[in-house]
Write a protein that holds these residues in place. Structure first.
Motif, PDB file in Angstrom:
ATOM      1  N   SER A  46      12.320  -0.115   7.855  1.00 55.28           N
ATOM      2  CA  SER A  46      11.558  -0.674   6.693  1.00 55.28           C
ATOM      3  C   SER A  46      10.822  -2.066   7.101  1.00 55.28           C
ATOM      4  CB  SER A  46      12.736  -1.074   5.580  1.00 55.28           C
ATOM      5  OG  SER A  46      13.544  -2.031   6.213  1.00 55.28           O
ATOM      6  N   SER A  56       7.147  -3.048   5.398  1.00 60.41           N
ATOM      7  CA  SER A  56       7.236  -4.223   4.319  1.00 60.41           C
ATOM      8  C   SER A  56       6.193  -5.078   4.801  1.00 60.41           C
ATOM      9  CB  SER A  56       8.664  -4.666   4.501  1.00 60.41           C
ATOM     10  OG  SER A  56       9.749  -3.913   3.985  1.00 60.41           O
ATOM     11  N   LEU A  75       2.516  -3.637   4.176  1.00 59.06           N
ATOM     12  CA  LEU A  75       1.987  -3.576   2.721  1.00 59.06           C
ATOM     13  C   LEU A  75       2.036  -5.111   2.170  1.00 59.06           C
ATOM     14  CD1 LEU A  75       1.927  -1.750   0.105  1.00 59.06           C
ATOM     15  CD2 LEU A  75       4.371  -2.124  -0.107  1.00 59.06           C
ATOM     16  N   SER A  76       2.912  -6.079   2.578  1.00 62.24           N
ATOM     17  CA  SER A  76       2.663  -7.355   2.092  1.00 62.24           C
ATOM     18  C   SER A  76       1.299  -8.115   2.515  1.00 62.24           C
ATOM     19  CB  SER A  76       3.866  -8.176   2.473  1.00 62.24           C
ATOM     20  OG  SER A  76       5.199  -7.839   1.991  1.00 62.24           O
ATOM     21  N   ILE A 135      -1.490  -6.860   0.519  1.00 61.38           N
ATOM     22  CA  ILE A 135      -1.579  -7.211  -0.903  1.00 61.38           C
ATOM     23  C   ILE A 135      -2.055  -8.592  -1.212  1.00 61.38           C
ATOM     24  CG2 ILE A 135       0.005  -7.698  -2.930  1.00 61.38           C
ATOM     25  CD1 ILE A 135       1.279  -4.927  -2.425  1.00 61.38           C
ATOM     26  N   ILE A 191       2.966  -6.932  -7.498  1.00 65.96           N
ATOM     27  CA  ILE A 191       3.067  -5.364  -6.759  1.00 65.96           C
ATOM     28  C   ILE A 191       3.945  -5.647  -5.749  1.00 65.96           C
ATOM     29  CG2 ILE A 191       1.952  -3.421  -5.984  1.00 65.96           C
ATOM     30  CD1 ILE A 191      -0.554  -4.110  -7.496  1.00 65.96           C
ATOM     31  N   ILE A 192       4.078  -6.492  -5.216  1.00 66.33           N
ATOM     32  CA  ILE A 192       4.655  -6.666  -3.942  1.00 66.33           C
ATOM     33  C   ILE A 192       6.256  -6.394  -4.137  1.00 66.33           C
ATOM     34  CG2 ILE A 192       5.572  -8.260  -1.748  1.00 66.33           C
ATOM     35  CD1 ILE A 192       2.812  -9.445  -2.143  1.00 66.33           C
ATOM     36  N   SER A 197       7.267  -2.913  -4.777  1.00 63.39           N
ATOM     37  CA  SER A 197       7.193  -2.113  -3.699  1.00 63.39           C
ATOM     38  C   SER A 197       8.395  -2.253  -2.577  1.00 63.39           C
ATOM     39  CB  SER A 197       5.846  -2.457  -2.846  1.00 63.39           C
ATOM     40  OG  SER A 197       4.694  -2.286  -3.918  1.00 63.39           O
ATOM     41  N   PHE A 221      11.483  -0.587  -3.737  1.00 60.75           N
ATOM     42  CA  PHE A 221      11.193   0.971  -3.615  1.00 60.75           C
ATOM     43  C   PHE A 221      11.497   1.089  -2.115  1.00 60.75           C
ATOM     44  CE2 PHE A 221       8.883   4.708  -2.066  1.00 60.75           C
ATOM     45  CZ  PHE A 221       9.175   5.577  -2.907  1.00 60.75           C
ATOM     46  N   ILE A 222      11.103   0.503  -1.053  1.00 57.50           N
ATOM     47  CA  ILE A 222      11.369   0.665   0.423  1.00 57.50           C
ATOM     48  C   ILE A 222      12.755   0.365   0.525  1.00 57.50           C
ATOM     49  CG2 ILE A 222      10.959  -0.036   2.740  1.00 57.50           C
ATOM     50  CD1 ILE A 222       7.813  -0.686   1.976  1.00 57.50           C
ATOM     51  N   THR A 232      12.799  -8.465  -0.167  1.00 55.80           N
ATOM     52  CA  THR A 232      12.323  -8.582  -1.518  1.00 55.80           C
ATOM     53  C   THR A 232      12.293  -9.946  -1.810  1.00 55.80           C
ATOM     54  OG1 THR A 232      13.489  -6.417  -2.071  1.00 55.80           O
ATOM     55  CG2 THR A 232      12.735  -7.787  -3.915  1.00 55.80           C
ATOM     56  N   SER A 282       8.886 -11.296  -0.437  1.00 53.24           N
ATOM     57  CA  SER A 282       7.713 -10.822  -1.371  1.00 53.24           C
ATOM     58  C   SER A 282       7.627 -11.412  -2.728  1.00 53.24           C
ATOM     59  CB  SER A 282       7.924  -9.191  -1.462  1.00 53.24           C
ATOM     60  OG  SER A 282       9.018  -8.937  -2.216  1.00 53.24           O
TER      61      SER A 282
END
Length: 660
Positions: A246, A250, A253-254, A257, A322-323, A326, A329-330, A371, A374
């Motif tokens: 993960s 993460s 994705l971060s 964004i 959005i972070i 997301s 979810f992960i 999380t 983020s």
């Protein structure tokens, strides 16, 4: 021969921007950034470097953070031991007392229950023995002690971090204040006041909040990720690998964004400054806005800038927001995988139930800081965007520094000499060219001429608000460019057409010219300038409190207070820029008499449009396009029949023809 000034080239660019700013309306360029926005990484590192003076506090915060996170990470592992004690007691009570663990497992396996046999073998079960409450109590007490000590360390960390951040912001505000005092006047000419105030107040406050909320959280979260990962590897490398998957997801994705949201945060605070500038301008001139019926235009401008701020803020918060979902979810996917694989490992006897329970807790502790990181990113981005704007102010070009060994006039009598002085706001637009004049001690020099002739610029050069392009100005024989600015201005009193009073009593506003003045000296200055006449009629007299805008005194009374302030300073050189423009005719005549007496033994420069105020001047300079076209006394210039005579006749002869 023209003497080039060594600081001229460094000031040309700033003056060119100033002239461009002046060429349009006051709101032209409002909200435009002074410089290109910096990158996130360099700005964030520069912001962290400001914590260097607090390095001991930072080290203490780090140590306490490590201890707190370390203890918190051990807690689930110890708590898993309590689960094993309970589970082993429950299973052991169901088995025949006196048999060995191996025999019980073999019996279960012979009965075809392989999973049950594996549980008996891997859970430390003692056949016939129930829950060991003494051992369970010790384990639970250990968990309580661990969490209490971890919480204590966390509290101490927060307490120290608060001091570190607040002292850092205190130093930042102090540096900004010092920087403002070192900036040239040209910087303020091209910066809306609301925009500058937004940087000094809103942006610094936002940096403070961002540091306070993100530093501890980010550091603790990163430490938690490392500590939890180590413990998970210790419990089960296989499950740890599942959780590690993960991390790159993460981070990628971060990063994607963040790249999009950072631009919006920069725009958000830029538009905040523009909106503040618009509001400050509209509120300051709200009377004129109403008089000229421009309320709709002001509201339209506010609506436009408010819409721009709304758009930038919405995009910044939405994209950065959005972070967190997301990451959640992960994290949930990771939780499901750990639960499934862990259950299979318990069934096969590879792990105890307590280990799986601890690992599930650790998987939550592992995804939770991701999380949290983020969720802190939007605060961090907002804080760094504000820090960029503050750093732009701190990086602005400063005025030429004072010389290390400043020149000091031998005597202070007020002799001012312009020697072939040239000055331009823009290189392609001449303003003052090869100007030479001498003001002897005790003389009153009046400067008249059309708007834009360079009258106010001339006295600003004496104050060294701008640096010369060529030539020099001397005060009592000393080149003002070689003097310390504070020393130069300490002997100059200045009264502007635009009055400035601060929130305080009338006494305090007069004493601003000389804080060491006695009550008798303050009253004497007030009487000399006819302030005492209206102050005595006020209920609180000199203790009357004036608000920030001076709205509880008339425009003429404000002008009188500023004149009293300048006279109390007892300057060698007095500069009056339309100082009597806001007083009535009778008061003006009284002030002329007072100023005639107070100008004795001091040099005075008087800028005036009403020629009745300067008829008794020792020397009248008539300026046009930065040049002195005429000079002499009032009678001499009237007889000469030149530009002054035409100007005088236009004011007193009742001319009705339109001026050319």
């Amino acid at each position: 021969m023209t003497r080039p000034n060594p600081v001229a080239e460094t000031n040309r660019a700033a003056r060119e921007m100033t002239a461009q700013r002046r060429s349009g309306p006051p709101w032209a360029g409002m909200g435009m950034p002074a410089e290109k926005s910096l990158a996130f990484g360099p700005s964030a590192r520069r912001l962290l470097r400001r914590l260097a003076p607090e390095r001991l506090g930072v080290v203490a915060v780090v140590v306490l953070g490590v201890l707190s996170v370390g203890l918190s990470s051990v807690g689930p592992l110890v708590l898993g031991r309590a689960t094993d004690v309970i589970f082993a007691g429950v299973i052991g009570r169901q088995l025949e007392p006196g048999t060995s663990t191996e025999a019980a497992a073999e019996a279960a396996r012979s009965a075809g229950n392989e999973t049950y046999a594996n549980v008996i073998s891997g859970a430390g079960v003692v056949p016939g023995q129930g829950i060991d409450f003494a051992l369970l109590g010790q384990v639970l007490m250990s968990v309580v002690v661990i969490y209490v000590v971890a919480a204590l360390f966390s509290w101490l960390q927060g307490y120290l971090l608060n001091g570190v951040v607040q002292r850092t912001i205190f130093a930042l505000r102090r540096d900004v204040e010092d920087k403002i005092n070192r900036l040239p006047l040209s910087y303020f000419d091209r910066q809306p006041r609301g925009e500058l105030l937004s940087r000094v107040t809103n942006d610094i406050d936002n940096v403070s909040q961002s540091l306070q909320q993100t530093l501890s959280q980010l550091f603790t979260s990163l430490l938690t990720i490392v500590a939890v990962l180590l413990v998970m590897l210790l419990i089960s490398p296989m499950l740890a690998l599942v959780a590690i998957v993960s991390i790159p997801l993460s981070l990628l994705l971060s990063r994607a964004i963040m790249a999009r949201s950072q631009k919006q945060f920069v725009a958000q605070w830029r538009h905040t400054g523009a909106l503040n500038a618009h509001i400050e301008e509209a509120f300051t001139g709200h009377e004129l806005v109403r008089v000229f019926g421009r309320r709709r235009e002001v509201e339209a401008g506010f609506a436009e800038k408010n819409e721009q701020l709304y758009g930038a803020s919405y995009l910044a918060q939405f994209i950065s927001g959005i972070i967190m979902p997301s990451m959640m979810f992960i994290g949930n996917l990771n939780y499901v995988l750990v639960a499934v694989i862990g259950g299979l490992r318990v069934a096969s006897g590879g792990l105890s139930l307590g280990d799986v329970q601890a690992f599930i807790q650790y998987s939550r502790q592992f995804t939770q800081p991701l999380t949290q990181v983020s969720s802190m990113i939007n605060l961090l981005q907002s804080g760094v965007a504000s820090a960029e704007r503050v750093f732009e102010l701190l990086d602005a070009d400063e005025q030429v520094p004072d010389p290390e060994r400043p020149a000091v006039p031998q005597t202070r009598c007020g002799r001012v000499v312009f020697e072939d002085v040239s000055f331009r706001y823009r290189p392609d637009q001449p303003l003052i060219e090869h100007l030479s004049l001498t003001a002897e001690p005790g003389q009153t020099v009046a400067i008249v001429g059309p708007t834009g002739a360079g009258k106010t610029t001339l006295v600003n050069l004496i104050m060294r608000f701008y640096e010369l392009d060529a030539g020099r100005i001397t005060l009592d024989g000393a080149d003002i460019a070689a003097m310390d600015r504070a020393t130069l201005r300490s002997g100059i009193g200045m009264v502007l057409q635009d009055t400035w009073l601060f929130g305080g009593t009338i006494r305090d506003n007069i004493a601003y010219g000389n804080p060491a003045a006695t009550e008798e000296e303050i009253v004497a200055a007030a009487r000399a300038t006819y302030v005492d006449r209206f102050v005595r009629s006020l209920p609180d007299g000199y203790d009357t409190v004036i608000d920030d805008e001076g709205s509880n005194v008339s425009a003429g009374e404000k002008q009188l207070i500023t004149i009293a302030r300048a006279f109390l300073a007892d300057p060698t050189l007095l500069i009056l820029d339309e100082a009597t423009s806001s007083v009535d005719t009778r008061t003006e005549l009284l002030l002329q008499r007072a100023m005639a007496a107070l100008r004795t033994d001091r040099t005075s420069f008087v800028i005036a449009h009403r020629l009745s105020t300067i008829r008794d001047a020792d020397l009248i300079l008539v300026m046009e396009s930065g040049r002195i076209v005429e000079q002499g006394t009032h009678d001499e210039l009237v007889v000469a029949g030149g530009a002054y005579a035409a100007l005088y006749e236009s004011q007193f002869a009742g001319a009705v023809a339109d001026p050319d």
